[in-house]
Design an enzyme around this catalytic site. Structure first.
Site, PDB file in Angstrom:
ATOM      1  N   ASP A   1      34.710  33.690  61.769  1.00  0.00           N
ATOM      2  CA  ASP A   1      34.984  32.306  62.189  1.00  0.00           C
ATOM      3  C   ASP A   1      36.202  32.237  63.103  1.00  0.00           C
ATOM      4  OD1 ASP A   1      36.883  32.841  60.232  1.00  0.00           O
ATOM      5  OD2 ASP A   1      36.692  30.912  59.228  1.00  0.00           O
TER       6      ASP A   1
ATOM      7  N   ASP B   1      37.286  38.280  62.886  1.00  0.00           N
ATOM      8  CA  ASP B   1      37.719  38.583  61.532  1.00  0.00           C
ATOM      9  C   ASP B   1      36.483  38.797  60.650  1.00  0.00           C
ATOM     10  OD1 ASP B   1      36.873  35.942  61.355  1.00  0.00           O
ATOM     11  OD2 ASP B   1      38.549  35.288  60.117  1.00  0.00           O
TER      12      ASP B   1
ATOM     13  N   ASP C   1      34.714  37.188  58.359  1.00  0.00           N
ATOM     14  CA  ASP C   1      33.611  36.224  58.292  1.00  0.00           C
ATOM     15  C   ASP C   1      33.305  35.615  59.652  1.00  0.00           C
ATOM     16  OD1 ASP C   1      36.060  34.863  58.208  1.00  0.00           O
ATOM     17  OD2 ASP C   1      35.286  33.211  57.028  1.00  0.00           O
TER      18      ASP C   1
ATOM     19  N   SER D   1      37.108  36.262  53.932  1.00  0.00           N
ATOM     20  CA  SER D   1      37.597  36.325  55.301  1.00  0.00           C
ATOM     21  C   SER D   1      38.161  37.703  55.628  1.00  0.00           C
ATOM     22  CB  SER D   1      38.636  35.222  55.529  1.00  0.00           C
ATOM     23  OG  SER D   1      39.022  35.148  56.872  1.00  0.00           O
TER      24      SER D   1
END
Length: 454
Positions: free
Chosen positions: A247, A243, A245, A99
């Protein structure tokens, strides 16, 4: 390698430094343990742009395939793209990402078919126990015929699914600056936004897991400075930051001012309730603004308050049949996305809401941003339980004040509230406070901090 899994396996995922804390050998064991615990006969895997991600992901696939499981690799993807594949294909899944963590970290977010989360209470602890038992000797040999490992591109299908959930056909032209932070937003945004009446100003779309421009964590104000400046320079209608990743999404208005994730939660909740005939349950965690349950009720819905953390939100989404859920951390969950979180779908809702009227974003969100919040303030403490007890002693019994301990301690009065909750992984207490005006919020925040840090 000798690994300390107590430091590697967290409440919701696997995360640690590569190769110091884990490597491809360990990833292969996680693949074998994952299929044994979930009972899957086929899985899907994906990974972000970190240098270690392709190798770790392929090692996990080898571990799964060795136990007779067919693996579909979707390759470079956002975390919500992996959730899409899990939901659309009905497969258990594993996403390799850390992340917003720094470049040397990597991790695994795992789910059962339909993007149902795998956390400590839903299989992750059993996976950890198996991996620990195999670290010295390796995974036991399987009698099964080894599974296949095949590749499949899902980006177009993922984009089409999201676009089918939000009507963007009649929005006015908008100019939007997007900061992908060298993360997976740079991979997904061009396809998802293609053909829309948007002038896209891309920032840091080059996939680079070393994050050369800034950390891919838009909740840290330092990481949206470039976006704020560019929105003003471009005279754009809004800015969006993802961010690492992709999501989570964070929004800034046409002035470059941050828009509270609680205001985005309220805005999207109102839209989802309208789409469902003014009926439905909306989940919010206990540190989102008072605005959220107010807006939900005003639009005919039923707000449900939960603990902080995506596993609690997703569990409540499933049991209550909620149509939407939001968190202060800019995670947004949708019933029509298998109860999973997708920042991209939230971003499309913001574009649709803004493009469906003539006003500015700051004017649009003003109706959803009714109170003054402190943001999350972390304090290092020697005794979490002792400090919480001291706060409770200071406020309990006071007139017109209520206490609850759903998650940490929440203290509520007529014109303000604050919550203090302990970190699960660090010696920290996290404070969030909100009030009807700035002076009251400041007073309440400082009183609570004085006890926490006393």
């Amino acid at each position: 390698m000798t690994a300390d899994l107590s430091q590697l396996v967290k409440a919701y995922d696997v995360r640690g430094v590569v190769p110091d804390q884990w490597d491809e050998t360990l990833a292969e064991l996680f693949g074998a343990a994952f299929v044994q615990v979930t009972g899957a006969d086929a899985i899907v895997t994906g990974h972000d742009m970190r240098p270690s991600s392709p190798g770790l992901s392929r090692a996990f696939a080898r571990g799964a395939a060795a136990r007779g499981v067919d693996v579909t690799e979707i390759g470079l993807c956002s975390t919500d793209q992996l959730y899409y594949a899990s939901g659309a294909f009905g497969l258990a899944g594993a996403m390799f990402t850390a992340s917003h963590n720094p470049a040397q970290y990597n991790g695994i977010k795992m789910c059962r078919p339909g993007a149902a989360p795998v956390g400590q209470d839903t299989g992750l602890s059993e996976i950890r126990e198996l991996v620990e038992s195999w670290m010295d000797s390796g995974a036991p040999t399987s009698d099964a015929t080894p599974g296949t490992i095949t590749q499949r591109d899902t980006l177009e299908d993922y984009s089409a699914h999201l676009r089918g959930l939000v009507d963007l056909t009649s929005i006015r032209p908008l100019k939007v600056v997007v900061d992908a932070g060298n993360g997976m937003g740079g991979h997904t945004v061009p396809t998802v936004f293609a053909g829309l009446p948007l002038t896209l100003v891309p920032m840091y779309f080059e996939l680079d897991g070393t994050f050369p421009n800034h950390e891919a964590n838009p909740l840290d104000p330092a990481n949206i400075v470039d976006l704020q400046k560019r929105v003003r320079e471009e005279d754009a209608d809004l800015g969006i930051a993802f961010d690492g990743d992709a999501d989570r999404c964070f929004v800034v208005d046409e002035r470059g001012e941050p828009v509270s994730p609680s205001a985005i939660t309220a805005l999207v909740a109102a839209r989802e309730l309208a789409r469902n005939g003014g009926k439905g349950t909306v989940i919010h965690n206990l540190i989102t603004s008072w605005s959220v349950p107010e807006v939900v009720r005003e639009n005919g819905g039923t707000p449900v308050r939960t603990r902080v953390g995506h596993s609690f939100i997703k569990a409540e989404m499933a049991t209550s049949g909620a149509i939407f859920g939001g968190e202060h951390s800019a995670h947004y969950y949708f019933k029509d996305f298998w109860n999973a979180d997708t920042g991209m779908l939230a971003a499309l809702h913001v574009l649709a809401a803004l493009g469906g009227q003539e006003g500015t974003l700051s004017a649009l969100v003003a109706q959803y941003d009714r109170y003054v919040g402190s943001g999350e303030i972390n304090s290092t403490v020697d005794d979490q339980a002792g400090r919480l007890a001291a706060i409770k002693a200071a406020y309990e019994g006071r007139e017109d004040i209520t206490l609850d301990e759903l998650d940490g301690l929440t203290v509520t009065a007529t014109d303000w509230w604050f919550n203090v909750r302990p970190s699960n992984t660090e010696p920290l207490l996290r404070l969030n406070a909100e009030a009807r005006d700035e002076p009251t919020m400041t007073k309440v925040r400082d009183e609570a901090l004085a006890i926490i840090r006393g």
